[in-house]
Design a protein around this motif. Structure first.
Motif, PDB file in Angstrom:
ATOM      1  N   GLN A 194      11.438 -10.041  13.326  1.00 61.63           N
ATOM      2  CA  GLN A 194      12.548 -10.802  12.757  1.00 61.63           C
ATOM      3  C   GLN A 194      13.763  -9.876  12.705  1.00 61.63           C
ATOM      4  O   GLN A 194      13.712  -8.804  12.100  1.00 61.63           O
ATOM      5  N   TYR A 195      14.838 -10.307  13.338  1.00 64.35           N
ATOM      6  CA  TYR A 195      16.010  -9.452  13.461  1.00 64.35           C
ATOM      7  C   TYR A 195      17.095  -9.858  12.467  1.00 64.35           C
ATOM      8  O   TYR A 195      17.311 -11.051  12.223  1.00 64.35           O
ATOM      9  N   PRO A 196      17.795  -8.869  11.871  1.00 65.41           N
ATOM     10  CA  PRO A 196      18.950  -9.191  11.020  1.00 65.41           C
ATOM     11  C   PRO A 196      20.032  -9.894  11.826  1.00 65.41           C
ATOM     12  O   PRO A 196      20.069  -9.805  13.059  1.00 65.41           O
ATOM     13  N   GLU A 197      20.906 -10.584  11.109  1.00 65.33           N
ATOM     14  CA  GLU A 197      21.971 -11.333  11.778  1.00 65.33           C
ATOM     15  C   GLU A 197      23.039 -10.406  12.353  1.00 65.33           C
ATOM     16  O   GLU A 197      23.712 -10.756  13.314  1.00 65.33           O
ATOM     17  N   MET A 198      23.203  -9.229  11.760  1.00 69.82           N
ATOM     18  CA  MET A 198      24.218  -8.291  12.245  1.00 69.82           C
ATOM     19  C   MET A 198      23.577  -7.209  13.106  1.00 69.82           C
ATOM     20  O   MET A 198      22.479  -6.729  12.801  1.00 69.82           O
ATOM     21  N   SER A 199      24.294  -6.830  14.128  1.00 72.75           N
ATOM     22  CA  SER A 199      23.820  -5.747  14.981  1.00 72.75           C
ATOM     23  C   SER A 199      24.318  -4.407  14.458  1.00 72.75           C
ATOM     24  O   SER A 199      25.196  -4.333  13.597  1.00 72.75           O
ATOM     25  N   ASP A 243      26.632 -12.384   3.029  1.00 67.02           N
ATOM     26  CA  ASP A 243      27.047 -13.744   2.719  1.00 67.02           C
ATOM     27  C   ASP A 243      25.918 -14.720   3.040  1.00 67.02           C
ATOM     28  O   ASP A 243      24.786 -14.303   3.330  1.00 67.02           O
ATOM     29  N   ASP A 244      26.223 -16.008   2.996  1.00 63.46           N
ATOM     30  CA  ASP A 244      25.189 -17.026   3.228  1.00 63.46           C
ATOM     31  C   ASP A 244      24.589 -16.940   4.625  1.00 63.46           C
ATOM     32  O   ASP A 244      23.455 -17.367   4.845  1.00 63.46           O
ATOM     33  N   GLN A 257      34.569  -7.322  -0.108  1.00 64.71           N
ATOM     34  CA  GLN A 257      35.403  -7.994  -1.090  1.00 64.71           C
ATOM     35  C   GLN A 257      35.610  -7.080  -2.293  1.00 64.71           C
ATOM     36  O   GLN A 257      34.782  -6.222  -2.582  1.00 64.71           O
ATOM     37  N   VAL A 258      36.750  -7.275  -2.977  1.00 61.81           N
ATOM     38  CA  VAL A 258      37.060  -6.481  -4.148  1.00 61.81           C
ATOM     39  C   VAL A 258      36.567  -7.222  -5.386  1.00 61.81           C
ATOM     40  O   VAL A 258      36.942  -8.382  -5.602  1.00 61.81           O
ATOM     41  N   ASP A 259      35.723  -6.587  -6.161  1.00 59.73           N
ATOM     42  CA  ASP A 259      35.187  -7.169  -7.388  1.00 59.73           C
ATOM     43  C   ASP A 259      36.239  -7.019  -8.492  1.00 59.73           C
ATOM     44  O   ASP A 259      36.601  -5.893  -8.866  1.00 59.73           O
ATOM     45  N   ALA A 260      36.730  -8.144  -9.004  1.00 58.73           N
ATOM     46  CA  ALA A 260      37.828  -8.122  -9.973  1.00 58.73           C
ATOM     47  C   ALA A 260      37.447  -7.380 -11.251  1.00 58.73           C
ATOM     48  O   ALA A 260      38.251  -6.619 -11.797  1.00 58.73           O
ATOM     49  N   LYS A 261      36.232  -7.585 -11.749  1.00 63.03           N
ATOM     50  CA  LYS A 261      35.822  -6.917 -12.990  1.00 63.03           C
ATOM     51  C   LYS A 261      35.740  -5.406 -12.786  1.00 63.03           C
ATOM     52  O   LYS A 261      36.191  -4.613 -13.625  1.00 63.03           O
ATOM     53  N   ARG A 262      35.159  -4.998 -11.665  1.00 68.13           N
ATOM     54  CA  ARG A 262      35.078  -3.572 -11.384  1.00 68.13           C
ATOM     55  C   ARG A 262      36.466  -2.972 -11.210  1.00 68.13           C
ATOM     56  O   ARG A 262      36.713  -1.828 -11.612  1.00 68.13           O
ATOM     57  N   LEU A 263      37.364  -3.726 -10.598  1.00 71.54           N
ATOM     58  CA  LEU A 263      38.724  -3.232 -10.402  1.00 71.54           C
ATOM     59  C   LEU A 263      39.407  -3.010 -11.747  1.00 71.54           C
ATOM     60  O   LEU A 263      40.069  -1.991 -11.953  1.00 71.54           O
TER      61      LEU A 263
END
Length: 618
Positions: free
Chosen positions: A248-253, A298-299, A306-312
């Motif tokens: 089973q291969y990941p979606e990204m190479s 992602d899905d 992405q930038v996490d607003a709380k962490r920022l």
């Protein structure tokens, strides 16, 4: 005479029908009468004609006989067809060797169900499933393995054998076998995971500002769908089941992950980002960017940044005060001996959620790393109108305690810090005020210093020492204001600067002081201090004319013992005090009469006389 269709045995051979032909007799004309037309022919005018030759008469008889035979054959075929197509299931149909042809659906289901009941021991036998070098024994009941009787009969009813097949042959319809794939997967996965290998999903993260990349790797996983089909196909024949493990291969190479790391992750932390606002500029450092920029699947199981607003916001804790403004609640101040409402003030907070989305477009750049951001208004929790409605009109009660050494002494400094923190707090009707909850931790960061505290029965230096004197002062102020005592605890030892029994200690976070505003109006706490005293005044609207105290006599008096300690900065010498038990009654007076009294009791330990030198051995 009886005539059988070709290939058909005579009656008695089986239960197939025999088609019989009934002899047909045509009407014969009387001597001298005109010939009558044959049935189904039109009547023709009589014409005199010479007698026909003999051969022609024989041919006509043969034609009549042939027509009769044809009629009989057609009638036989029609009868055979009616027989062959009787019932819901075509004749000659079998399932698991059970004849269901010619039966109604209900009868066919009953016949098939009876066969399944007969073969239950065989069908319920465990199934061995081989997965790589591992083996799993599966009970059919565990995975819902069964024959769908209704669906099988539907399949049988929909089969289309030929007429001859219906009359003389038989055909087998395979049963419809079903199982619960999810239950099968749950049973096989523990072994499948050991025999296979987990797929490595891609990942990008930061260690400080250094980019860490995890490349994708294929996994070896169970092909549950194929395994389920193998079990369904081999169940009735009891064949072995080999469960396949497939890659089973990941979606990204690997190349796509590297492209994301080089295109976003590394340039993102190569330089700071400047944020422009109406209140000034702040800087997002590479370290703050690394703390808030995340890469998640992602899905579609592909990495996205992405930038996490709380962490920022957490990462900008030192920058945000430069541009943000906290909302300020309305409160009450005392001016000229009267309470005065201080208006509330709205605050503003940087719109970090929007900034986080806009920041992504900037992080991949090597220059022009500037982004604009706005604010969100923050309203005060208590407005001036709210305070005005609270009915804070007059001084209800106040209390003062005294200290020596001036306000600069560490313990007295701590008293001033906590007094400034509490000054002006408004407590609404029914609210409970917690001193620990309101001030939070009282440590070095909040401006407190080391001073003596009682810990495990001994005076030791600790940050925030002296706060108990403020607590006792506050306790007495609310005590004489007639407010409800929710929780307090007097000191272990009695100090003459405090009234006995009606005093309180405190220790963050384990020991608190709480009271409730049990009046119909709001109250405000007003604090003030000088080089020798601390005062707390309660303002609101009086409920009682007066609150007083009566003390009972001291009892169970005990004398202090002498304890020798090693000399050093942690040793605080004391003279020692007596221990005793005592009661105090809080008396509520209204219209010159006592309307209520409350009893407070406490037992003080005798404080040892601590001497900071070892005991002499002489």
């Amino acid at each position: 005479m009886p005539v059988s269709l070709p290939g058909e045995e005579r009656p008695g051979a089986d239960d197939r029908p025999t088609v019989q032909i009934t002899a047909v007799t045509w009407p014969v004309a009387a001597p001298g009468a005109e010939p009558q037309p044959a049935p189904g022919t039109e009547s023709q005018p009589a014409v005199a004609s010479p007698p026909e030759p003999q051969p022609a008469r024989r041919g006509r008889r043969l034609a009549v006989l042939a027509a009769a035979v044809t009629t009989v054959v057609v009638a036989g075929i029609a009868g055979a067809g009616s027989y062959a197509y009787s019932g819901d299931i075509p004749r000659g149909t079998q399932v698991l060797g059970v004849e269901v042809g010619g039966k109604s659906r209900a009868a066919a289901e009953a016949a098939l169900q009876g066969e399944l009941t007969r073969r239950a021991p065989e069908l319920n036998a465990p199934i061995d499933v081989r997965i790589g070098e591992g083996n799993v024994t599966v009970a059919p009941q565990e995975i819902g393995l069964h024959i769908d009787v209704a669906a099988t009969v539907d399949e049988a009813a929909g089969s289309e054998p030929s007429l001859l097949g219906r009359l003389f042959g038989s055909h087998e319809v395979p049963p419809v076998v079903r199982l619960d794939t999810e239950k099968l997967d749950a049973l096989l996965q523990p072994v499948a995971r050991k025999q296979g290998r987990a797929m490595t999903q891609p990942a990008i993260s930061y260690r400080g500002t250094t980019v860490k990349v995890v490349h994708p790797e294929p996994g070896l996983v169970l092909d549950t769908a194929t395994t389920a089909q193998k079990i369904q196909d081999s169940w009735l024949t009891r064949g072995p089941v080999e469960a396949p493990l497939v890659e089973q291969y990941p979606e990204m190479s690997r190349a796509e992950v590297d492209e994301l790391a080089e295109g976003l992750a590394r340039p993102a932390v190569a330089a700071p980002v400047t944020v422009k606002t109406d209140g000034g500029k702040i800087t997002i450092s590479p370290r703050a960017i690394a703390a808030s920029l995340t890469f998640t699947l992602d899905d579609s199981r592909r990495l996205t940044g992405q930038v996490d607003a709380k962490r920022l916001r957490d990462a900008l804790v030192d920058e945000l005060p430069k541009v943000e403004r906290e909302a300020k609640d309305a409160t009450v101040t005392i001016a000229g001996g009267k309470p005065k409402v201080v208006p509330d003030r709205a605050g503003r907070r940087l719109d970090v959620s929007t900034l986080a989305g806009d920041l992504i477009a900037v992080l991949a750049r090597t220059d022009d790393r500037t982004v604009s951001a706005g604010f969100r208004p923050v309203q005060a929790k208590t407005t001036a109108k709210d305070v005005a409605k609270l009915g804070i009109r007059e001084k209800v009660a106040g209390f003062t305690t005294y200290f020596t050494g001036g306000i600069a002494l560490p313990r007295n400094h701590n008293i001033a810090v906590v007094a400034d923190t509490v000054d002006g707090v408004v407590i609404k009707p029914g609210e409970v005020f917690s001193l620990n909850g309101f001030t939070g931790e009282r440590g070095y960061a909040q401006g407190y210093k080391d001073a003596p505290v009682i810990l495990n029965g001994k005076l030791v230096p600790a940050v925030g020492g002296g706060i108990s004197q403020f607590t006792t002062t506050l306790f007495n102020a609310i005590y004489y204001a007639g407010l409800e005592d929710v929780f307090h605890q007097p000191h272990s030892y009695w100090y003459s600067r405090y009234p006995s029994v009606i005093e309180s200690t405190i220790f963050y976070p384990s020991l608190d002081f709480k009271f409730r505003n049990n009046t119909p109006n709001g109250i405000v706490l007003d604090t003030s201090y000088n080089d020798s005293s601390i005062t707390v005044t309660v303002w609101g609207t009086k409920v009682y004319d007066k609150v007083t105290t009566e003390w009972g006599p001291k009892r169970n008096i005990s004398n202090p013992r002498t304890v020798h300690l090693e000399d050093g900065p942690s040793c605080l010498a004391t003279n020692g005090t007596q221990g005793f038990s005592q009661d105090a009654w809080r008396i509520f007076v209204q219209n010159g009469k006592e309307v209520k009294r409350e009893r407070f009791s406490w037992t003080y330990d005798a404080e040892p006389r601590y001497i900071c030198r070892p005991k002499s051995r002489s």
